[in-house]
Design a protein around this motif. Sequence first.
Motif, PDB file in Angstrom:
ATOM      1  N   ASP A 181       5.636  14.899  -7.936  1.00 12.88           N
ATOM      2  CA  ASP A 181       5.458  13.473  -8.231  1.00 12.88           C
ATOM      3  C   ASP A 181       4.133  13.147  -8.899  1.00 12.88           C
ATOM      4  OD1 ASP A 181       7.915  13.106  -6.942  1.00 12.88           O
ATOM      5  OD2 ASP A 181       6.926  12.824  -4.996  1.00 12.88           O
ATOM      6  N   ARG A 182       3.145  14.051  -8.766  1.00 11.27           N
ATOM      7  CA  ARG A 182       1.797  13.865  -9.339  1.00 11.27           C
ATOM      8  C   ARG A 182       1.033  12.719  -8.680  1.00 11.27           C
ATOM      9  NH1 ARG A 182       3.538  12.680 -15.000  1.00 11.27           N
ATOM     10  NH2 ARG A 182       1.375  11.998 -15.201  1.00 11.27           N
ATOM     11  N   ILE A 183       1.478  12.248  -7.550  1.00  9.67           N
ATOM     12  CA  ILE A 183       0.795  11.161  -6.847  1.00  9.67           C
ATOM     13  C   ILE A 183      -0.069  11.769  -5.751  1.00  9.67           C
ATOM     14  CG2 ILE A 183       1.059   9.111  -5.416  1.00  9.67           C
ATOM     15  CD1 ILE A 183       3.752   8.637  -6.852  1.00  9.67           C
ATOM     16  N   VAL A 184      -1.350  11.427  -5.766  1.00 11.96           N
ATOM     17  CA  VAL A 184      -2.290  11.948  -4.775  1.00 11.96           C
ATOM     18  C   VAL A 184      -2.863  10.768  -3.999  1.00 11.96           C
ATOM     19  CG1 VAL A 184      -4.434  13.220  -4.395  1.00 11.96           C
ATOM     20  CG2 VAL A 184      -2.885  13.908  -6.244  1.00 11.96           C
ATOM     21  N   LYS A 185      -2.697  10.795  -2.691  1.00 15.18           N
ATOM     22  CA  LYS A 185      -3.276   9.754  -1.842  1.00 15.18           C
ATOM     23  C   LYS A 185      -4.718  10.155  -1.508  1.00 15.18           C
ATOM     24  CE  LYS A 185       1.141   8.380   0.145  1.00 15.18           C
ATOM     25  NZ  LYS A 185       1.218   7.194  -0.740  1.00 15.18           N
ATOM     26  N   LEU A 186      -5.650   9.239  -1.725  1.00 12.42           N
ATOM     27  CA  LEU A 186      -7.056   9.554  -1.479  1.00 12.42           C
ATOM     28  C   LEU A 186      -7.306   9.820  -0.002  1.00 12.42           C
ATOM     29  CD1 LEU A 186      -9.100   7.109  -3.733  1.00 12.42           C
ATOM     30  CD2 LEU A 186      -9.110   9.603  -3.819  1.00 12.42           C
ATOM     31  N   LEU A 187      -7.983  10.908   0.254  1.00 11.29           N
ATOM     32  CA  LEU A 187      -8.373  11.233   1.628  1.00 11.29           C
ATOM     33  C   LEU A 187      -9.512  10.314   2.066  1.00 11.29           C
ATOM     34  CD1 LEU A 187      -8.437  15.118   1.286  1.00 11.29           C
ATOM     35  CD2 LEU A 187      -6.731  13.772   2.541  1.00 11.29           C
TER      36      LEU A 187
END
Length: 352
Positions: free
Chosen positions: A341-347
């Motif tokens: 999906d190429r979606i990264v949730k910020l840690l």
Amino acid sequence: MNPTTPITSPAVTHTTTPDCEPSQFILPDLLNDCKFPLRKNPHRHAASRASEKWLTEVGELAEPEFRGYRDMDAAAFVSLIYPDADACRLQLCVESVNFAFIMDDLMESGGVDARKAHEWCIPVLRDPINFEAEHRPARMCKSFSNRFRETAGPGCRERYIRGKELYFAAVAKQLEDRAKGNTYDLESYIIQRRGIVGMQPYFALIEFATGIDLPDEVVSHPAYEGLDCAATDHVAWVNDILSYNKEQASGGAPWENLVAVLMHVQGLDLQSAMDYAGQMCKDALQRFESNCAILPSWGEEVDRQVAIYIEGLQQWMIGSLHWHFDSVRYVGNDGGAVKRDRIVKLLPKMPL
């Protein structure tokens, strides 16, 4: 690699960083942009078992340190970037990469000074038989070097050692800059990053893994240097893009990641900086192809070796890219979803 290679700025809209922090970002389409075929070395599992033994017996790693490097699975990485190595050479390539990760972590944590690491490792690489390796990193280096020298060509050996010298010098410079609070503009960061990513020894291992030894007239040609530089940039920018989330969460130095530098220097928000970095990856691939097109001929046998080396650089770029998505070191346990999906949730940022 040629540090004077022209640096062009991709055409990306400049967006002022917003007051509120985003909760996620979309990765550039790195996998579709890099279309080299992905291949895997059939000796991976044997190399992985041998590597674990080497880490405990020579590296003297105990839990939990051993588990961290075992779970990182350098053998999986190396099987993607040196798919044609035989079992013995693949094992040595795994040891070299494991050693690099261990040294990088030691220097980053302050456990080993970069100049001291140079003093330990370079003499071992040049004369592993007569050098007395008292410290653990030196013993690990000696274990690798003794066997590496048995089958590596003289040009390959020298390029590996010279690349290590340049890497240790670049790390020492980075740590000095950090201590002094020095910052970079985009161009100076690019030059500094080419040294820190330390690709020259591992491009030399392409020759070792495939049993070739390129002549000096090839290695000194500007188009060859341009190939190395373009491949180095692609590997470095991919690493910066895919390690940004972990680094921002841990409070990493803002001047040691391309995405963060773009946000500070170019005034971009996070998504625009990601897009800009992705375009830089595409530009590196275009430079790689342009330099391939202008390579001269050195005769049938040398041209055969050059073609093998070029394919090795391609394997480095595509293999490194896939491994970053698959490694818990960079994307945790969400690699499959991020890859799709190429979606990264910020840690969340760790407390200071």
